[in-house]
Design a protein around this motif. Sequence first.
Motif, mmCIF file in Angstrom:
data_model
loop_
_atom_site.group_PDB
_atom_site.id
_atom_site.type_symbol
_atom_site.label_atom_id
_atom_site.label_comp_id
_atom_site.label_asym_id
_atom_site.label_seq_id
_atom_site.Cartn_x
_atom_site.Cartn_y
_atom_site.Cartn_z
ATOM 1 N N ASN A 129 -33.285 -1.234 6.277
ATOM 2 C CA ASN A 129 -32.875 -2.364 5.673
ATOM 3 C C ASN A 129 -32.893 -2.140 4.225
ATOM 4 N N ASN A 130 -33.753 -1.452 3.747
ATOM 5 C CA ASN A 130 -33.324 -1.152 2.131
ATOM 6 C C ASN A 130 -32.261 -0.020 1.743
ATOM 7 N N ASN A 131 -31.718 0.482 2.595
ATOM 8 C CA ASN A 131 -30.447 1.394 2.537
ATOM 9 C C ASN A 131 -29.259 0.841 3.384
ATOM 10 N N ALA A 132 -29.162 -0.434 3.669
ATOM 11 C CA ALA A 132 -28.129 -1.071 4.647
ATOM 12 C C ALA A 132 -26.709 -0.429 4.351
ATOM 13 N N GLU A 133 -26.535 -0.215 3.222
ATOM 14 C CA GLU A 133 -25.149 0.114 2.860
ATOM 15 C C GLU A 133 -24.768 1.447 3.585
ATOM 16 N N GLN A 134 -25.740 2.373 3.639
ATOM 17 C CA GLN A 134 -25.168 3.678 4.214
ATOM 18 C C GLN A 134 -25.199 3.700 5.547
ATOM 19 N N VAL A 136 -24.190 0.725 7.733
ATOM 20 C CA VAL A 136 -23.465 -0.660 8.090
ATOM 21 C C VAL A 136 -22.292 -0.083 8.671
ATOM 22 N N SER A 137 -22.053 -0.407 9.961
ATOM 23 C CA SER A 137 -20.713 -0.202 10.748
ATOM 24 C C SER A 137 -19.336 -0.823 10.066
ATOM 25 N N ALA A 138 -18.303 -0.172 9.992
ATOM 26 C CA ALA A 138 -16.996 -0.614 9.524
ATOM 27 C C ALA A 138 -16.557 -1.623 10.328
ATOM 28 N N PRO A 231 -18.241 -6.236 9.537
ATOM 29 C CA PRO A 231 -19.214 -5.128 9.301
ATOM 30 C C PRO A 231 -20.538 -5.513 9.919
ATOM 31 N N SER A 232 -21.561 -4.851 10.357
ATOM 32 C CA SER A 232 -22.599 -5.190 10.815
ATOM 33 C C SER A 232 -23.546 -4.022 10.720
ATOM 34 N N LEU A 233 -24.920 -4.437 10.563
ATOM 35 C CA LEU A 233 -26.216 -3.260 10.543
ATOM 36 C C LEU A 233 -26.424 -2.977 12.016
#
Length: 283
Positions: A129-134, A136-138, A231-233
């Motif tokens: 959650n703290n590094n979601a940008e790494q 996240v699916s395109a 995009p989604s986590l």
Amino acid sequence: MSFLKEPFFHFALLGAIVFAWFSFANPEPFQGPSPGQGHNEITIDQPLIGAMKAQFRAKLNRNPTALELNGVIDNHVKTEIMVREAKSLGLDDGDSIIRNRLVQKMTFLATSAAQAVVPDDETLKAYLNNNAEQFVSAARISFDQFGLGETIESVDVVSVAASLKNGEQPDVSFLRFLPEAIKDANARQIDATFGKGFFEQLADLPIGTWSGPVRSGFGYHLVRVSELVPPSLPPLSSIRDKVLFGWQQSLAEDLSEAQDASLQEGYVISRPTPEELEAWVTK
């Protein structure tokens, strides 16, 4: 990271464990005489033989024969002599390759310590959650396209669009070398086929109807987007190994910083002041 509330303590603890493992799993030739040995004495004792057998077994998955073990001993003796003679000549002083190798081994302690730690799912979820940008699916998109050509001056775009909306095949068709339908593709894949920026234009189009014209690297198109997945986590369960790797990499970096800070405390480091450094640079 809660695990690192006391990074120096954890580095010392984990580093000691990994160092012990490293010494056991990677026995190397002595870099100098053992206590009680002279410079010209080389002793092949039972502990060293055990280490040689362990290395041989790790590589070939079997114990060496007596002949093979004798060859390993010969190689060890030659290596030990060369190392001692090279060190006596000072050949290791200032050698960047040797220095870099030693730094790599020290860094390996922190990296291995991090890899030895297996966090619980709550820790990994927090990292995710703290590094979601790494993670996240395109975004992905599915669409149909009809090529209008390199220009649209000579094409009745309205008429072509009407035919497509009525399920009819227009009389004109250009850019036939491009795929008419794309299913579940991401921006990188779309832009690789149609040119940079094409995906971004499609993302703004309505779903389920023919729209356009849309400009690609080849010309103009009418496009019907059938599905756009934002995009989604992903849940931890589907990318756990990837999240674990990222968490361990982050831990290794923290431990490496703690290692550097801890080791530097044992040294008196004299360095130029900013003013001196600036003066030396301008000389």
